[in-house]
Design an enzyme around this catalytic site. Structure first.
Site, PDB file in Angstrom:
ATOM      1  N   SER A 156       6.789 -12.876  18.179  1.00 38.71           N
ATOM      2  CA  SER A 156       5.372 -13.013  18.215  1.00 38.71           C
ATOM      3  C   SER A 156       4.617 -13.085  17.162  1.00 38.71           C
ATOM      4  O   SER A 156       3.754 -13.781  16.756  1.00 38.71           O
ATOM      5  CB  SER A 156       4.967 -11.811  19.304  1.00 38.71           C
ATOM      6  OG  SER A 156       5.361 -11.829  20.310  1.00 38.71           O
ATOM      7  N   ASN A 157       4.934 -12.490  15.975  1.00 42.73           N
ATOM      8  CA  ASN A 157       4.255 -12.295  14.776  1.00 42.73           C
ATOM      9  C   ASN A 157       4.415 -13.639  13.788  1.00 42.73           C
ATOM     10  O   ASN A 157       3.822 -13.808  13.094  1.00 42.73           O
ATOM     11  CB  ASN A 157       4.495 -10.926  13.928  1.00 42.73           C
ATOM     12  CG  ASN A 157       3.982  -9.891  14.539  1.00 42.73           C
ATOM     13  OD1 ASN A 157       2.697  -9.752  14.411  1.00 42.73           O
ATOM     14  ND2 ASN A 157       4.735  -8.918  15.181  1.00 42.73           N
ATOM     15  N   LYS A 203      14.519  -5.774  23.031  1.00 46.25           N
ATOM     16  CA  LYS A 203      13.446  -5.259  21.994  1.00 46.25           C
ATOM     17  C   LYS A 203      12.328  -5.297  23.157  1.00 46.25           C
ATOM     18  O   LYS A 203      11.877  -6.040  23.862  1.00 46.25           O
ATOM     19  CB  LYS A 203      13.017  -6.334  21.275  1.00 46.25           C
ATOM     20  CG  LYS A 203      11.749  -5.902  20.577  1.00 46.25           C
ATOM     21  CD  LYS A 203      11.078  -7.358  19.624  1.00 46.25           C
ATOM     22  CE  LYS A 203       9.604  -6.835  19.167  1.00 46.25           C
ATOM     23  NZ  LYS A 203       8.940  -7.899  18.648  1.00 46.25           N
ATOM     24  N   SER A 206       8.641  -4.116  23.515  1.00 43.31           N
ATOM     25  CA  SER A 206       7.240  -3.949  22.792  1.00 43.31           C
ATOM     26  C   SER A 206       6.177  -3.417  23.859  1.00 43.31           C
ATOM     27  O   SER A 206       5.138  -3.245  23.291  1.00 43.31           O
ATOM     28  CB  SER A 206       6.994  -5.137  22.324  1.00 43.31           C
ATOM     29  OG  SER A 206       7.865  -5.522  21.396  1.00 43.31           O
ATOM     30  N   GLY A 261       9.603  -1.927  20.064  1.00 46.39           N
ATOM     31  CA  GLY A 261       8.894  -2.994  19.788  1.00 46.39           C
ATOM     32  C   GLY A 261       7.803  -2.872  18.761  1.00 46.39           C
ATOM     33  O   GLY A 261       7.096  -3.671  18.408  1.00 46.39           O
TER      34      GLY A 261
END
Length: 354
Positions: A77-78, A196, A198, A222
């Protein structure tokens, strides 16, 4: 149905993936890859004209490479992956692969909305050097994404992937939590290594740890904001989903020993405070819970600032302050306003990081 070209890619990806990735597999026949450790989810640098800045990407990687990370996550996402073309996604992963030391794992986001597109992207990620495919939940038709649909999706991807697959649940972005019953079922797949998570629900993480403990399956937190708690849930599970309580009401955890909960974390804050996030990992793994708690408390506000509060624009601005290249986001994401920058700065300075 997958065509001949995709099947050819599967075979090529398998050959290339295995040649690069054998170093990541745990010793012992039949064991899945060990993903334990801390991973920064790498941001995608852009120029002022919104082109991917590969030179700045490599500069950031060289600086981040000085910390004891287990590896790197690319196109999470980042990494602003929804804003990149397919060719850009692959080129970014390829460049990261070329820049990484051989002892680091490369987790590459390969999730797409359709199962077929995800399979094709996963094979392509393997071809450009990814060690593990990180597959986010498809969410556009979230109302029909039942456990059955998601199990079918991930099973098909894992069946056809030439590299191991990690599940990725990020409800803040998808509006969809990967159901625990689906995670438990998928944990039994020989090519699915972990998740993962989050979401930040520590009880859910504890339940996943508890229900997959007989599987060769690992959980990555996450976010740095609940990293300590994610490590500790393995101990909570052993004593009935709660830490031991003293008569004065304080909670205690054992002073030493492996926590056996989450095995690591994919933490946006590690792009800024890499040494501190790795230190928190070390304190948890060595049972130094009091020191870990103090450090965790100092990381919560800055972590929240670069995730939920200001998101990627906040993370990139903080990277600029700490000697990395953050730079602009790709539209429609906007840079922070002066007021937001001031608030972001306060979250770091008030905890002693700036």
């Amino acid at each position: 149905m997958l065509g001949p070209q995709v099947w050819s890619s599967v075979r090529q990806g398998l050959s290339r993936g295995l040649s690069r990735n054998m170093r990541g597999w745990a010793s012992g026949e039949g064991r899945k890859v060990d993903i334990a450790g801390i991973y920064p989810p790498v941001t995608t640098p852009f120029t002022a004209t919104a082109e991917v800045d590969y030179e700045k990407l490599e500069e950031n990687l060289h600086k981040l490479g000085t910390f004891p990370f287990r590896g790197f996550v690319v196109q999470g996402s980042n990494g602003e992956f929804p804003f990149l073309t397919s060719s850009e996604r692959l080129e970014v992963v390829s460049r990261v692969c070329q820049a990484l030391p051989k002892d680091k794992l490369l987790l590459a986001g390969s999730g797409c909305e359709s199962t077929q597109a995800t399979v094709e992207m996963t094979v392509s990620m393997a071809q450009v050097g990814a060690d593990i495919a990180l597959v986010v939940t498809p969410c556009y038709y979230r109302g029909r994404m039942s456990s059955s649909a998601l199990i079918h999706h991930y099973t098909k991807v894992a069946d056809l992937s030439p590299i191991p697959v990690a599940l990725y649940s990020v409800p803040a972005n998808t509006g969809l939590d990967l159901p625990v019953d689906a995670v438990v079922t998928l944990s039994q797949h020989p090519n699915i290594v972990g998740i993962k998570d989050s979401g930040g629900d520590v009880t859910r993480i504890a339940l996943i740890v508890h229900k997959t403990k007989r599987q060769d399956f690992q959980v990555l937190a996450g976010s740095a904001g609940f990293l300590l708690a994610s490590y500790a849930v393995g101990l909570w599970v052993k004593v009935g989903f709660a830490p031991w309580r003293r008569e004065d009401g304080e909670f205690l955890l054992p002073s030493a020993g492996s926590p056996a909960g989450a095995v690591g974390g994919v933490c946006a804050l590690a792009n800024v405070l890499g040494a501190q996030v790795c230190q928190l990992e070390r304190l948890c793994l060595t049972g130094q819970w009091e020191d870990a708690q103090k450090l965790q408390h100092r990381l919560i506000e800055p972590n929240t600032a670069v995730t939920r509060r200001f998101g990627i624009p906040g993370l990139k601005k903080a990277m600029d302050w700490f000697g990395y290249y953050g730079g602009p986001c790709r539209a429609p994401l906007q840079n922070l306003s002066p007021t937001e920058e001031e608030a972001l700065c306060m979250d770091f300075t008030s905890n002693g990081w700036l």
